[in-house]
Design a protein around this motif. Structure first.
Motif: not given
Length: 466
Positions: A98-118
């Motif tokens: 884990d190098r993203a403990v502060h990230a809030r995962i919202s789903g595949t290719q979903a927008r988060t508070d501070s980025g995009r996830t996949l």
């Protein structure tokens, strides 16, 4: 108070141009904003997919390494790609990396508070979550939106100001026509509007207006000529009738009743003669006659001469008379005496008994002199003030007493004012009524050169006197 659209053509056109410009700039800025934001999202998705391939290749290449060595490889990968964060989890939810403990995962290719996830499953089994930090892009998009909005507002403001200037420049010919028409009066109907510098759209209007002035001038000239001709033709028979009546009254043996009737007829004949003489004077004044100027050192002395003539009438009305102020000027003394006599007679008839009638003389500057007569009496309704100087006009029947006053006195005052390059004026309040005229003829402010010439003329005159 509700806002409403301005009535003028200039403000309406400026407002319309500003609104149109602002709408166009806002739509263009919105299109630029949306296209830029969409392009950035596409680029971010492409970056995630490319890094997914690289990460999968890294995991496949080093799957046989111990867990610590694999972590070091992943740290080295993320140190190179500093805008990426990675999380590896097992199927049961255990976090392996884990190098993203502060990230809030919202789903595949979903927008988060501070980025995009996949999110994607790796060939080794763990589920990988790649998160791309988009704060820089989001800040850029916000700055771009703010810049475009400010640019739209400034652009609309500049266009509004520029359109106001351009509209004002475009309407300059109209203001020129307004100034030319403002100078037109009954005695200047021979003048015409100058349409040489007017745009093509206004030239037909200028031509039609000049044609109207030509018709008015012709009709006015015919009317003035008719009045002058009639008055001139009536002078001789009236003079004959007055002379014959006076001779008949001097005949011996005329009965008293006949003498009374002849005396009444003589008064009416003289009144008619006065009307005719006044009409001839007005016709002469309206034909463009100007005053014969001579130096009058004291207008107050001239006013006192007029007051002496009206002394009996003023005393009979129980009034007092004062002359306030003084000035010198180049004027027609006889005409000013006639104007003041008419004003003073008018004030004497309508002033309250026991009040004071004032003749006021003021030097207004710029060569303008003002002479007025003020009396305390019944006020004149405001709707009658603009027409006081019309011929035969009477404000109301209560101001018509006296058979020797035929309604031309103030018209003559207005004519004398125009002959001196001035204008008549009248004001009325419950306390007092003031009627007068302004004339050009006072002393202008002397320049140093003029004062030097005057001193030189005095010194030369002194030498000749010696």
């Amino acid at each position: 108070m509700p806002w409403r659209i301005p009535d003028g053509v200039g403000p309406r056109l400026s407002l319309w141009l500003a609104t149109q410009t602002f709408t166009g700039l806002v739509l263009m800025s919105l299109a630029v904003y949306l296209l830029t934001a969409s392009d950035l999202r596409t680029r971010q998705d492409d970056t995630l997919l490319q890094n997914q391939v690289l990460l999968q290749h890294l995991l496949d290449e080093h799957q046989a390494l111990p867990t610590e060595d694999l972590r070091k490889r992943l740290d080295e990968f993320l140190d190179v790609h500093r805008d990426l964060r990675l999380t590896l989890r097992t199927a049961d939810g255990t976090t392996l990396y884990d190098r993203a403990v502060h990230a809030r995962i919202s789903g595949t290719q979903a927008r988060t508070d501070s980025g995009r996830t996949l999110d994607f499953p790796t060939t080794q089994g763990p589920i990988a979550t790649l998160r791309l930090d988009t704060r820089a892009d989001d800040a850029f998009v916000r700055r771009l939106g703010m810049t475009l909005m400010v640019a739209s507002l400034i652009g609309a403001l500049l266009v509004s100001v520029g359109s106001m200037v351009l509209v004002r420049m475009a309407l300059a010919p109209v203001r020129s026509l307004v100034d030319q028409t403002r100078r037109l009066a009954a005695h200047t109907l021979h003048e015409r509007l100058d349409g040489s510098d007017q745009p093509e759209e206004l030239r037909p209007l200028v031509q039609q207006f000049n044609a109207l002035l030509e018709r008015l001038n012709r009709s006015y000239t015919q009317l003035e000529g008719f009045n002058a001709d009639v008055a001139h033709e009536l002078r001789t028979p009236l003079a004959t009738l007055i002379t014959a009546t006076e001779l008949a009254m001097r005949q011996p043996g005329v009965p008293a009743a006949t003498l009374d009737q002849l005396g009444s007829n003589l008064e009416e004949l003289r009144r008619m003669a006065g009307i005719i003489n006044d009409m001839l004077f007005l016709s002469h004044a309206n034909s463009g006659a100007t005053a014969r100027r001579q130096r009058v050192p004291s207008l107050a002395a001239l006013a006192r001469d007029v007051a002496d003539y009206h002394e009996a009438a003023i005393a009979e009305a129980g009034l007092q008379l004062t002359v306030d102020g003084d000035a010198a000027g180049d004027v027609d003394a006889a005409l000013l005496k006639r104007a003041l006599s008419n004003l003073l007679g008018n004030a004497t008839r309508y002033a309250r008994s026991g009040s004071v009638v004032r003749i006021c003389i003021d030097a207004m500057g710029g060569g303008l002199l003002r002479m007025s007569v003020t009396n305390a009496g019944p006020p004149i309704p405001p709707e009658h003030l603009p027409r006081l100087f019309d011929r035969f006009y009477r404000a109301d029947p209560s101001r018509t007493r006296g058979s020797d006053h035929h309604g031309l006195g103030l018209s003559i005052v207005a004519a004398i004012a125009r002959m001196h390059g001035g204008a008549p004026f009248a004001t009325s309040t419950p306390e007092q009524t003031r009627v007068g005229l302004t004339v050009m003829g006072g002393e202008l402010p002397s320049s140093p050169r003029r004062r030097w010439r005057r001193r030189r003329q005095k010194s030369v005159a002194g030498v000749h006197t010696v």
